[in-house]
Design an enzyme around this catalytic site. Structure first.
Site, mmCIF file in Angstrom:
data_model
loop_
_atom_site.group_PDB
_atom_site.id
_atom_site.type_symbol
_atom_site.label_atom_id
_atom_site.label_comp_id
_atom_site.label_asym_id
_atom_site.label_seq_id
_atom_site.Cartn_x
_atom_site.Cartn_y
_atom_site.Cartn_z
ATOM 1 N N LYS A 88 -100.646 -92.808 41.461
ATOM 2 C CA LYS A 88 -100.131 -93.897 40.619
ATOM 3 C C LYS A 88 -100.213 -93.576 39.129
ATOM 4 O O LYS A 88 -99.398 -94.048 38.345
ATOM 5 C CB LYS A 88 -100.867 -95.201 40.936
ATOM 6 C CG LYS A 88 -100.464 -95.772 42.286
ATOM 7 C CD LYS A 88 -100.662 -97.268 42.356
ATOM 8 C CE LYS A 88 -100.016 -97.864 43.588
ATOM 9 N NZ LYS A 88 -100.726 -97.508 44.842
ATOM 10 N N GLU A 110 -98.297 -106.187 37.372
ATOM 11 C CA GLU A 110 -98.803 -106.978 38.481
ATOM 12 C C GLU A 110 -99.436 -106.023 39.470
ATOM 13 O O GLU A 110 -99.089 -104.845 39.530
ATOM 14 C CB GLU A 110 -97.690 -107.807 39.123
ATOM 15 C CG GLU A 110 -96.986 -107.174 40.294
ATOM 16 C CD GLU A 110 -96.103 -105.998 39.907
ATOM 17 O OE1 GLU A 110 -96.133 -105.015 40.668
ATOM 18 O OE2 GLU A 110 -95.403 -106.032 38.893
ATOM 19 N N SER A 376 -101.709 -89.001 49.261
ATOM 20 C CA SER A 376 -101.444 -89.791 48.045
ATOM 21 C C SER A 376 -102.686 -90.250 47.302
ATOM 22 O O SER A 376 -102.626 -90.497 46.104
ATOM 23 C CB SER A 376 -100.565 -90.993 48.392
ATOM 24 O OG SER A 376 -101.146 -91.764 49.422
#
Ligand code: PLP
Length: 395
Positions: A88, A110, A376
Protein backbone atom coordinates in the site's frame (compact mmCIF):
# COMPACT_ATOMS: atom_id res chain seq x y z
CA UNK A 1 -5.88 -3.25 -24.93
CA UNK A 2 -6.21 -3.76 -21.19
CA UNK A 3 -5.06 -0.31 -20.15
CA UNK A 4 -7.40 2.59 -19.55
CA UNK A 5 -8.72 4.51 -22.59
CA UNK A 6 -8.87 8.28 -22.96
CA UNK A 7 -12.29 8.43 -21.34
CA UNK A 8 -11.23 6.46 -18.30
CA UNK A 9 -12.76 3.14 -19.35
CA UNK A 10 -11.52 -0.44 -19.39
CA UNK A 11 -13.89 -2.00 -21.91
CA UNK A 12 -17.30 -1.14 -20.49
CA UNK A 13 -16.00 -0.59 -16.95
CA UNK A 14 -14.62 2.50 -15.25
CA UNK A 15 -15.47 6.14 -15.95
CA UNK A 16 -16.41 8.73 -13.35
CA UNK A 17 -19.98 8.52 -12.01
CA UNK A 18 -19.83 11.21 -9.41
CA UNK A 19 -21.92 13.95 -7.81
CA UNK A 20 -21.90 17.28 -9.65
CA UNK A 21 -20.06 18.86 -6.73
CA UNK A 22 -17.05 16.59 -7.26
CA UNK A 23 -16.65 17.37 -10.96
CA UNK A 24 -14.20 20.19 -10.53
CA UNK A 25 -11.76 18.16 -8.42
CA UNK A 26 -11.98 15.05 -10.55
CA UNK A 27 -11.76 16.86 -13.87
CA UNK A 28 -8.67 18.67 -12.70
CA UNK A 29 -7.01 15.38 -11.76
CA UNK A 30 -8.12 13.76 -15.02
CA UNK A 31 -6.52 16.54 -17.02
CA UNK A 32 -3.31 16.86 -15.01
CA UNK A 33 -2.33 13.54 -13.47
CA UNK A 34 -0.41 12.07 -16.41
CA UNK A 35 1.52 15.22 -17.13
CA UNK A 36 2.51 15.52 -13.49
CA UNK A 37 3.48 11.94 -12.72
CA UNK A 38 5.38 11.48 -15.98
CA UNK A 39 7.76 14.39 -15.46
CA UNK A 40 11.40 13.57 -14.84
CA UNK A 41 11.33 15.42 -11.53
CA UNK A 42 8.31 13.51 -10.23
CA UNK A 43 9.73 10.17 -11.32
CA UNK A 44 13.09 10.91 -9.67
CA UNK A 45 11.41 11.82 -6.39
CA UNK A 46 9.09 8.82 -6.56
CA UNK A 47 11.84 6.34 -7.44
CA UNK A 48 14.18 7.79 -4.84
CA UNK A 49 11.63 7.39 -2.06
CA UNK A 50 10.67 3.89 -3.19
CA UNK A 51 14.34 2.97 -2.92
CA UNK A 52 15.45 4.74 0.24
CA UNK A 53 12.23 5.06 2.25
CA UNK A 54 10.20 2.01 1.24
CA UNK A 55 13.20 -0.29 0.69
CA UNK A 56 12.66 -1.21 -2.96
CA UNK A 57 13.26 -3.18 -5.03
CA UNK A 58 11.52 -5.82 -2.93
CA UNK A 59 13.27 -9.18 -3.32
CA UNK A 60 12.04 -11.94 -5.61
CA UNK A 61 12.52 -15.05 -3.50
CA UNK A 62 12.67 -18.56 -4.94
CA UNK A 63 10.68 -20.83 -2.64
CA UNK A 64 12.22 -24.25 -2.96
CA UNK A 65 9.76 -25.68 -0.45
CA UNK A 66 6.63 -24.46 -2.24
CA UNK A 67 8.10 -25.55 -5.57
CA UNK A 68 8.76 -29.06 -4.25
CA UNK A 69 5.21 -29.27 -2.96
CA UNK A 70 3.22 -27.70 -5.83
CA UNK A 71 5.52 -28.14 -8.84
CA UNK A 72 7.20 -25.69 -11.19
CA UNK A 73 9.46 -22.96 -9.89
CA UNK A 74 7.57 -20.70 -7.49
CA UNK A 75 8.88 -17.23 -6.66
CA UNK A 76 7.50 -14.93 -3.97
CA UNK A 77 7.51 -11.18 -4.68
CA UNK A 78 8.25 -9.86 -1.21
CA UNK A 79 5.99 -6.81 -0.80
CA UNK A 80 5.76 -7.90 2.85
CA UNK A 81 9.23 -6.44 3.36
CA UNK A 82 8.20 -2.88 2.43
CA UNK A 83 8.08 -0.12 5.03
CA UNK A 84 4.70 -0.38 6.84
CA UNK A 85 4.41 -4.02 5.78
CA UNK A 86 2.59 -4.13 2.45
CA UNK A 87 2.33 -2.83 -1.10
CA UNK A 88 0.00 0.00 0.00
CA UNK A 89 2.90 2.36 0.63
CA UNK A 90 3.83 2.38 -3.10
CA UNK A 91 0.57 4.17 -3.86
CA UNK A 92 0.54 6.56 -0.89
CA UNK A 93 4.09 7.70 -1.72
CA UNK A 94 2.99 8.49 -5.27
CA UNK A 95 -0.13 10.32 -4.17
CA UNK A 96 1.56 12.40 -1.47
CA UNK A 97 4.05 13.63 -4.08
CA UNK A 98 1.12 14.51 -6.33
CA UNK A 99 -0.63 16.36 -3.49
CA UNK A 100 2.54 18.34 -2.75
CA UNK A 101 2.91 19.18 -6.42
CA UNK A 102 -0.68 20.46 -6.46
CA UNK A 103 0.04 22.61 -3.40
CA UNK A 104 -2.49 20.79 -1.19
CA UNK A 105 -2.28 21.30 2.56
CA UNK A 106 -4.65 18.66 3.80
CA UNK A 107 -5.01 14.93 3.04
CA UNK A 108 -8.11 12.84 3.54
CA UNK A 109 -8.48 9.09 3.22
CA UNK A 110 -10.92 6.40 4.15
CA UNK A 111 -9.92 3.05 5.56
CA UNK A 112 -11.62 -0.20 6.48
CA UNK A 113 -9.03 -2.36 8.16
CA UNK A 114 -6.75 0.57 8.79
CA UNK A 115 -3.88 -0.58 6.54
CA UNK A 116 -4.42 2.17 3.98
CA UNK A 117 -5.01 4.62 6.83
CA UNK A 118 -1.64 3.75 8.34
CA UNK A 119 0.12 4.01 4.96
CA UNK A 120 -1.50 7.43 4.42
CA UNK A 121 -0.73 8.67 7.95
CA UNK A 122 2.88 7.57 7.39
CA UNK A 123 3.44 9.61 4.23
CA UNK A 124 1.59 12.62 5.73
CA UNK A 125 3.93 12.57 8.73
CA UNK A 126 6.87 12.47 6.35
CA UNK A 127 5.50 15.27 4.16
CA UNK A 128 4.29 17.41 7.06
CA UNK A 129 0.69 17.52 5.80
CA UNK A 130 -2.48 17.39 7.88
CA UNK A 131 -4.11 13.96 7.71
CA UNK A 132 -7.74 13.05 8.36
CA UNK A 133 -8.77 9.40 8.11
CA UNK A 134 -12.45 8.47 8.00
CA UNK A 135 -13.20 5.07 9.45
CA UNK A 136 -16.48 3.33 10.27
CA UNK A 137 -17.11 3.33 14.02
CA UNK A 138 -17.38 -0.48 13.96
CA UNK A 139 -13.99 -0.71 12.27
CA UNK A 140 -12.46 1.75 14.75
CA UNK A 141 -13.33 -0.75 17.47
CA UNK A 142 -12.26 -3.84 15.52
CA UNK A 143 -8.92 -2.40 14.42
CA UNK A 144 -7.59 -0.70 17.55
CA UNK A 145 -3.84 -1.30 16.90
CA UNK A 146 -4.05 0.46 13.54
CA UNK A 147 -6.09 3.32 15.03
CA UNK A 148 -3.39 3.75 17.66
CA UNK A 149 -0.68 3.77 14.98
CA UNK A 150 -2.51 6.43 12.96
CA UNK A 151 -2.95 8.57 16.05
CA UNK A 152 0.71 8.16 16.98
CA UNK A 153 1.67 9.20 13.45
CA UNK A 154 -0.28 12.43 13.99
CA UNK A 155 -3.36 11.64 11.91
CA UNK A 156 -6.87 12.42 13.08
CA UNK A 157 -9.11 9.34 12.92
CA UNK A 158 -12.76 10.30 12.53
CA UNK A 159 -15.23 7.51 13.46
CA UNK A 160 -18.23 7.45 11.10
CA UNK A 161 -21.50 6.46 12.75
CA UNK A 162 -23.87 6.45 9.75
CA UNK A 163 -25.13 3.29 8.00
CA UNK A 164 -23.37 0.05 8.88
CA UNK A 165 -20.48 2.08 10.32
CA UNK A 166 -17.99 0.36 8.00
CA UNK A 167 -15.92 1.15 4.90
CA UNK A 168 -18.77 2.23 2.62
CA UNK A 169 -19.95 4.80 5.16
CA UNK A 170 -16.41 6.06 5.69
CA UNK A 171 -16.09 6.51 1.92
CA UNK A 172 -19.27 8.60 1.79
CA UNK A 173 -17.92 10.80 4.55
CA UNK A 174 -14.57 11.29 2.78
CA UNK A 175 -16.39 12.32 -0.42
CA UNK A 176 -18.51 14.76 1.58
CA UNK A 177 -15.35 16.28 3.07
CA UNK A 178 -13.72 16.67 -0.36
CA UNK A 179 -16.78 18.40 -1.75
CA UNK A 180 -16.67 20.89 1.14
CA UNK A 181 -12.90 21.42 0.87
CA UNK A 182 -12.06 21.28 -2.83
CA UNK A 183 -9.23 23.82 -2.81
CA UNK A 184 -6.77 22.71 -0.16
CA UNK A 185 -7.51 18.97 0.10
CA UNK A 186 -6.35 15.86 -1.77
CA UNK A 187 -8.21 12.57 -1.35
CA UNK A 188 -5.89 9.54 -1.33
CA UNK A 189 -7.83 6.48 -2.48
CA UNK A 190 -6.15 3.23 -1.45
CA UNK A 191 -6.86 0.82 -4.29
CA UNK A 192 -7.59 0.69 -8.03
CA UNK A 193 -11.17 1.81 -7.36
CA UNK A 194 -13.12 5.06 -7.48
CA UNK A 195 -13.71 7.45 -10.39
CA UNK A 196 -11.21 7.90 -13.23
CA UNK A 197 -8.30 8.72 -12.92
CA UNK A 198 -7.82 6.91 -9.60
CA UNK A 199 -7.80 3.30 -10.90
CA UNK A 200 -5.22 4.13 -13.55
CA UNK A 201 -3.16 6.37 -11.29
CA UNK A 202 -2.98 3.77 -8.50
CA UNK A 203 -2.20 1.00 -11.03
CA UNK A 204 0.69 3.06 -12.41
CA UNK A 205 2.14 3.64 -8.93
CA UNK A 206 1.81 -0.06 -8.12
CA UNK A 207 3.17 -1.17 -11.50
CA UNK A 208 6.67 -0.90 -10.05
CA UNK A 209 5.95 -4.42 -8.74
CA UNK A 210 5.81 -6.05 -12.20
CA UNK A 211 8.52 -3.74 -13.52
CA UNK A 212 10.86 -5.18 -10.90
CA UNK A 213 9.65 -8.75 -11.45
CA UNK A 214 10.71 -8.56 -15.11
CA UNK A 215 14.23 -7.42 -14.28
CA UNK A 216 14.59 -9.92 -11.44
CA UNK A 217 13.23 -12.86 -13.44
CA UNK A 218 15.46 -12.11 -16.39
CA UNK A 219 18.43 -12.17 -14.05
CA UNK A 220 17.37 -15.40 -12.35
CA UNK A 221 15.95 -17.42 -15.26
CA UNK A 222 17.01 -15.73 -18.48
CA UNK A 223 13.38 -14.94 -19.35
CA UNK A 224 11.54 -11.85 -18.12
CA UNK A 225 8.10 -13.44 -18.55
CA UNK A 226 6.79 -16.02 -16.07
CA UNK A 227 4.17 -18.67 -16.90
CA UNK A 228 1.74 -17.50 -14.24
CA UNK A 229 1.26 -14.52 -11.90
CA UNK A 230 -0.96 -15.04 -8.85
CA UNK A 231 -2.28 -12.23 -6.63
CA UNK A 232 -5.17 -11.67 -4.24
CA UNK A 233 -7.83 -9.08 -5.08
CA UNK A 234 -9.66 -6.86 -2.63
CA UNK A 235 -10.09 -3.70 -4.68
CA UNK A 236 -7.24 -5.01 -6.81
CA UNK A 237 -4.20 -2.76 -6.38
CA UNK A 238 -1.52 -5.33 -5.57
CA UNK A 239 -2.82 -7.55 -8.37
CA UNK A 240 -2.89 -4.59 -10.77
CA UNK A 241 0.73 -3.85 -9.89
CA UNK A 242 1.83 -7.47 -10.28
CA UNK A 243 -0.08 -7.91 -13.59
CA UNK A 244 0.57 -4.51 -15.15
CA UNK A 245 3.59 -5.14 -17.38
CA UNK A 246 2.28 -8.59 -18.35
CA UNK A 247 -1.21 -7.49 -19.43
CA UNK A 248 -0.36 -7.55 -23.13
CA UNK A 249 1.84 -10.65 -22.87
CA UNK A 250 -0.86 -13.20 -23.63
CA UNK A 251 1.38 -16.16 -22.82
CA UNK A 252 1.54 -15.02 -19.18
CA UNK A 253 -1.43 -16.44 -17.31
CA UNK A 254 -2.93 -14.03 -14.78
CA UNK A 255 -4.68 -15.52 -11.76
CA UNK A 256 -6.72 -13.30 -9.44
CA UNK A 257 -7.80 -14.71 -6.09
CA UNK A 258 -10.88 -13.43 -4.30
CA UNK A 259 -12.08 -14.09 -0.76
CA UNK A 260 -14.92 -16.61 -0.56
CA UNK A 261 -15.32 -15.91 3.17
CA UNK A 262 -17.27 -18.79 4.75
CA UNK A 263 -18.12 -20.08 1.25
CA UNK A 264 -19.52 -18.54 -1.91
CA UNK A 265 -23.06 -19.79 -1.16
CA UNK A 266 -23.20 -18.93 2.55
CA UNK A 267 -24.23 -15.29 2.24
CA UNK A 268 -20.95 -14.43 3.99
CA UNK A 269 -18.52 -13.90 1.14
CA UNK A 270 -16.58 -11.29 -0.79
CA UNK A 271 -16.18 -13.22 -4.06
CA UNK A 272 -17.35 -10.44 -6.38
CA UNK A 273 -16.90 -12.17 -9.73
CA UNK A 274 -18.81 -15.24 -8.49
CA UNK A 275 -21.66 -13.28 -6.89
CA UNK A 276 -21.74 -9.82 -8.42
CA UNK A 277 -22.88 -8.03 -11.52
CA UNK A 278 -22.39 -4.66 -13.17
CA UNK A 279 -23.28 -1.43 -11.41
CA UNK A 280 -21.78 1.77 -10.04
CA UNK A 281 -19.64 1.54 -6.93
CA UNK A 282 -17.60 4.43 -5.52
CA UNK A 283 -17.88 6.42 -8.71
CA UNK A 284 -16.97 3.70 -11.24
CA UNK A 285 -18.93 1.30 -13.42
CA UNK A 286 -17.69 -2.05 -12.19
CA UNK A 287 -18.61 -5.48 -10.84
CA UNK A 288 -20.11 -5.41 -7.38
CA UNK A 289 -22.27 -7.47 -5.08
CA UNK A 290 -25.75 -5.95 -4.99
CA UNK A 291 -29.37 -6.84 -4.36
CA UNK A 292 -31.92 -6.81 -7.18
CA UNK A 293 -32.82 -3.21 -6.40
CA UNK A 294 -29.18 -2.12 -6.41
CA UNK A 295 -28.42 -2.05 -2.68
CA UNK A 296 -24.82 -2.99 -1.93
CA UNK A 297 -24.55 -6.39 -0.26
CA UNK A 298 -22.42 -6.31 2.89
CA UNK A 299 -19.30 -8.38 2.08
CA UNK A 300 -17.58 -10.75 4.47
CA UNK A 301 -14.05 -12.11 4.71
CA UNK A 302 -11.85 -13.00 7.69
CA UNK A 303 -9.30 -10.81 5.94
CA UNK A 304 -10.09 -7.13 6.43
CA UNK A 305 -8.23 -6.08 3.27
CA UNK A 306 -10.39 -8.31 1.05
CA UNK A 307 -13.68 -7.44 2.74
CA UNK A 308 -14.89 -5.20 -0.11
CA UNK A 309 -18.17 -5.48 -2.08
CA UNK A 310 -16.62 -4.98 -5.53
CA UNK A 311 -13.44 -5.06 -7.59
CA UNK A 312 -11.90 -2.21 -9.56
CA UNK A 313 -12.79 -1.61 -13.24
CA UNK A 314 -9.51 -2.97 -14.60
CA UNK A 315 -10.21 -6.31 -12.93
CA UNK A 316 -13.85 -6.29 -14.04
CA UNK A 317 -12.54 -5.98 -17.58
CA UNK A 318 -9.90 -8.70 -17.12
CA UNK A 319 -12.68 -10.98 -15.88
CA UNK A 320 -15.17 -9.99 -18.56
CA UNK A 321 -12.64 -10.49 -21.36
CA UNK A 322 -11.23 -13.73 -19.86
CA UNK A 323 -7.74 -12.22 -19.77
CA UNK A 324 -7.40 -13.24 -16.12
CA UNK A 325 -8.88 -16.26 -14.39
CA UNK A 326 -10.61 -15.59 -11.09
CA UNK A 327 -10.73 -18.15 -8.35
CA UNK A 328 -11.84 -17.89 -4.76
CA UNK A 329 -10.54 -19.18 -1.47
CA UNK A 330 -12.38 -19.59 1.84
CA UNK A 331 -11.30 -18.19 5.21
CA UNK A 332 -10.16 -21.61 6.39
CA UNK A 333 -8.21 -22.41 3.23
CA UNK A 334 -6.37 -19.09 3.57
CA UNK A 335 -5.67 -19.63 7.27
CA UNK A 336 -4.22 -23.09 6.56
CA UNK A 337 -2.07 -21.62 3.76
CA UNK A 338 -0.73 -18.99 6.19
CA UNK A 339 0.41 -21.71 8.56
CA UNK A 340 1.92 -23.69 5.71
CA UNK A 341 4.11 -20.81 4.48
CA UNK A 342 5.12 -20.04 8.06
CA UNK A 343 6.19 -23.64 8.64
CA UNK A 344 7.88 -24.16 5.26
CA UNK A 345 9.65 -20.84 4.86
CA UNK A 346 9.58 -18.98 8.18
CA UNK A 347 7.60 -16.18 6.53
CA UNK A 348 4.34 -15.16 8.24
CA UNK A 349 2.13 -13.77 5.45
CA UNK A 350 -0.75 -11.30 5.70
CA UNK A 351 -4.16 -12.96 5.64
CA UNK A 352 -4.88 -11.27 2.30
CA UNK A 353 -1.72 -12.74 0.75
CA UNK A 354 -2.60 -16.14 2.24
CA UNK A 355 -5.55 -16.25 -0.15
CA UNK A 356 -3.11 -16.10 -3.06
CA UNK A 357 -1.03 -18.84 -1.42
CA UNK A 358 -4.08 -21.08 -0.98
CA UNK A 359 -4.68 -20.85 -4.72
CA UNK A 360 -1.59 -23.04 -5.25
CA UNK A 361 -3.79 -25.93 -4.14
CA UNK A 362 -6.37 -25.16 -6.80
CA UNK A 363 -4.36 -24.79 -9.98
CA UNK A 364 -2.24 -27.09 -12.13
CA UNK A 365 1.46 -26.24 -12.31
CA UNK A 366 3.63 -28.05 -14.86
CA UNK A 367 7.26 -28.81 -13.99
CA UNK A 368 8.72 -26.35 -16.47
CA UNK A 369 6.50 -23.45 -15.37
CA UNK A 370 7.71 -20.36 -13.55
CA UNK A 371 5.12 -18.99 -11.13
CA UNK A 372 5.15 -15.57 -9.46
CA UNK A 373 3.11 -15.21 -6.30
CA UNK A 374 2.70 -11.65 -5.06
CA UNK A 375 3.14 -11.74 -1.29
CA UNK A 376 1.30 -8.46 -0.73
CA UNK A 377 1.95 -8.05 2.98
CA UNK A 378 3.22 -9.41 6.27
CA UNK A 379 1.18 -11.10 8.95
CA UNK A 380 2.01 -9.16 12.14
CA UNK A 381 -1.42 -7.54 12.06
CA UNK A 382 -3.09 -10.95 11.79
CA UNK A 383 -1.38 -12.79 14.64
CA UNK A 384 -4.44 -12.71 16.88
CA UNK A 385 -6.63 -14.22 14.13
CA UNK A 386 -4.00 -16.90 13.41
CA UNK A 387 -3.60 -17.83 17.08
CA UNK A 388 -7.36 -17.98 17.70
CA UNK A 389 -7.89 -20.21 14.67
CA UNK A 390 -5.13 -22.67 15.40
CA UNK A 391 -5.85 -22.79 19.15
CA UNK A 392 -9.50 -23.62 18.49
CA UNK A 393 -8.51 -26.17 15.82
CA UNK A 394 -6.18 -27.99 18.18
CA UNK A 395 -8.73 -28.53 20.93
C1 PLP B 1 -5.22 -3.90 1.54
C2 PLP B 1 -4.49 -5.15 1.25
C3 PLP B 1 -4.85 -6.00 0.18
C4 PLP B 1 -6.05 -5.76 -0.68
O1 PLP B 1 -6.03 -4.61 -1.42
P1 PLP B 1 -5.75 -4.61 -3.00
O2 PLP B 1 -6.05 -3.22 -3.40
O3 PLP B 1 -6.68 -5.61 -3.60
O4 PLP B 1 -4.35 -5.00 -3.19
C5 PLP B 1 -4.07 -7.13 -0.07
N1 PLP B 1 -3.01 -7.44 0.71
C6 PLP B 1 -2.64 -6.66 1.76
C7 PLP B 1 -1.45 -7.06 2.57
C8 PLP B 1 -3.36 -5.51 2.07
O5 PLP B 1 -2.99 -4.74 3.12
Amino acid sequence: MYKVDNNGFYGKFGGAFIPEMMHKNIEYLQNEYLQIIQTKEFQENFRGLLRDYVGRPSPLYFSEALSNKYGGRIYLKREDLNHTGSHKINNTIGQILLAKHLGKKRIIAETGAGQHGVATATVCAKAGLECIVYMGATDVQRQQPNVEKMNFLGAKVVPVTSGNKTLKDATNEAIRDWISNPEDTHYIIGSVVGPHPYPDMVARFQSVISEEIKVQLLEKTGNENPSKVIACVGGGSNAAGAFYHFLDQKQVELIAVEAAGKGVDTGESAATTALGNTGVLHGAMTLLMQTEDGQIVEPYSVSAGLDYPGIGPLHSHLFDSNRASFINVTDNEALDAALELTNLEGIIPALESSHALAALNKIEIADEEVVILNLSGRGDKDMETYLNYFNSKNC
